[in-house]
Design a protein around this motif. Structure first.
Motif, PDB file in Angstrom:
ATOM      1  N   VAL A 214       0.836  -1.204   0.000  1.00 51.39           N
ATOM      2  CA  VAL A 214       0.000   0.000   0.000  1.00 51.39           C
ATOM      3  C   VAL A 214       0.868   1.250   0.000  1.00 51.39           C
ATOM      4  O   VAL A 214       1.780   1.399   0.824  1.00 51.39           O
ATOM      5  CB  VAL A 214      -0.941   0.010   1.224  1.00 51.39           C
ATOM      6  CG1 VAL A 214      -1.639   1.364   1.351  1.00 51.39           C
ATOM      7  CG2 VAL A 214      -1.967  -1.106   1.099  1.00 51.39           C
ATOM      8  N   GLU A 215       0.596   2.149  -0.935  1.00 57.23           N
ATOM      9  CA  GLU A 215       1.323   3.419  -1.018  1.00 57.23           C
ATOM     10  C   GLU A 215       0.743   4.408  -0.013  1.00 57.23           C
ATOM     11  O   GLU A 215      -0.468   4.621   0.017  1.00 57.23           O
ATOM     12  CB  GLU A 215       1.212   3.997  -2.435  1.00 57.23           C
ATOM     13  CG  GLU A 215       1.911   5.333  -2.623  1.00 57.23           C
ATOM     14  CD  GLU A 215       1.654   5.959  -3.975  1.00 57.23           C
ATOM     15  OE1 GLU A 215       2.346   6.927  -4.323  1.00 57.23           O
ATOM     16  OE2 GLU A 215       0.733   5.483  -4.674  1.00 57.23           O
ATOM     17  N   VAL A 216       1.604   5.007   0.793  1.00 54.53           N
ATOM     18  CA  VAL A 216       1.170   5.997   1.783  1.00 54.53           C
ATOM     19  C   VAL A 216       1.647   7.386   1.345  1.00 54.53           C
ATOM     20  O   VAL A 216       2.843   7.622   1.192  1.00 54.53           O
ATOM     21  CB  VAL A 216       1.715   5.671   3.186  1.00 54.53           C
ATOM     22  CG1 VAL A 216       1.263   6.741   4.185  1.00 54.53           C
ATOM     23  CG2 VAL A 216       1.258   4.294   3.640  1.00 54.53           C
ATOM     24  N   ILE A 217       0.705   8.284   1.132  1.00 54.37           N
ATOM     25  CA  ILE A 217       1.010   9.648   0.686  1.00 54.37           C
ATOM     26  C   ILE A 217       0.779  10.600   1.840  1.00 54.37           C
ATOM     27  O   ILE A 217      -0.325  10.684   2.374  1.00 54.37           O
ATOM     28  CB  ILE A 217       0.122  10.046  -0.510  1.00 54.37           C
ATOM     29  CG1 ILE A 217       0.341   9.075  -1.685  1.00 54.37           C
ATOM     30  CG2 ILE A 217       0.419  11.483  -0.946  1.00 54.37           C
ATOM     31  CD1 ILE A 217      -0.632   9.281  -2.816  1.00 54.37           C
ATOM     32  N   LYS A 218       1.808  11.347   2.242  1.00 53.16           N
ATOM     33  CA  LYS A 218       1.706  12.294   3.341  1.00 53.16           C
ATOM     34  C   LYS A 218       1.606  13.711   2.784  1.00 53.16           C
ATOM     35  O   LYS A 218       2.536  14.211   2.159  1.00 53.16           O
ATOM     36  CB  LYS A 218       2.911  12.176   4.278  1.00 53.16           C
ATOM     37  CG  LYS A 218       3.010  10.823   4.977  1.00 53.16           C
ATOM     38  CD  LYS A 218       4.190  10.763   5.915  1.00 53.16           C
ATOM     39  CE  LYS A 218       4.275   9.410   6.625  1.00 53.16           C
ATOM     40  NZ  LYS A 218       5.414   9.338   7.571  1.00 53.16           N
TER      41      LYS A 218
END
Length: 220
Positions: A214-218
């Motif tokens: 899962v890609e986590v974008i902050k």
């Protein structure tokens, strides 16, 4: 002529007196309702509630319907499972919000204050009883009347009225039942139902752990 002037002055002052009196009455009513909501909220440790949202976009004349389930644990833990139109899992800790979309294998993290508007109305509603003093620092809260079953409160930013919320609070339970949020080109109707108070929740449901891949974008 002097008599007429005196009469007009008297009527003006009488009207001003009525307005001031109404304002004071509204403030007293508001303070009474907020105190009752706070007292009811103090009895709550956790709650679960179902919600629906109807979002109307005036520019395109389109509607979107959203439904889901929300779990809340004091002081500031929220877990939302959005069921329609797309499954999402939303985690809020009072400072950060993480929106995880399983279908896209993507999670977006942002500052909670940046999204405490129409889309997140259910989360801001259920914690209103304990957070109204904090909200009042940056927002205006007014008593806007009542109907047979609900008190009606209005909330909007003090600095710039970019959005406003009209909230309906049950006279019986002192819990929010519905809200209408308006912003530029947007109207959101929120309904809360099936409150369940002081259930036991597993601690880990409020914490987001990114699954493998899962890609986590902050954002902030």
């Amino acid at each position: 002529m002097k008599k007429l002037s005196v009469i007009f002055a008297f009527l003006f002052m009488a009207g001003l007196g009525i307005n001031v009196s109404a304002q004071k009455s509204g403030e007293a009513r508001l303070n009474d309702i907020l105190s009752k909501m706070e007292a009811a909220d103090k009895k709550i440790k956790t709650l679960e509630v179902g919600y629906t949202q109807e979002i109307f976009y005036s520019a395109t004349n389109e509607k979107q319907n959203i439904s889901g389930n929300l779990k809340y644990k004091k002081p500031s833990s929220v877990f939302i499972v959005q069921k329609t139109p797309q499954e999402q899992r939303i985690y809020i800790d009072g400072k950060k919000i993480t929106i995880y979309t399983p279908e896209n294998s993507q999670a977006v993290m942002d500052n909670w204050k940046n999204v405490i508007n129409g889309d997140m109305a259910p989360a801001s509603l259920v914690s209103f009883g304990s957070n109204w003093k904090t909200l009042k620092k940056d927002n205006v809260i007014n008593y806007a009347g009542e109907d047979e079953k609900n008190y009606i409160l209005e909330l909007y930013p003090a600095a710039k009225k970019e959005w406003s919320m009209k909230m309906y609070v049950s006279k019986e339970s002192l819990y929010p039942q519905k809200a209408v949020v308006t912003a530029s080109g947007l109207t959101v109707n929120v309904t809360l139902s099936n409150y369940k108070i002081n259930q036991e929740f597993k601690k880990d449901i409020f914490k987001f752990e990114a699954p493998a891949g899962v890609e986590v974008i902050k954002l902030n």
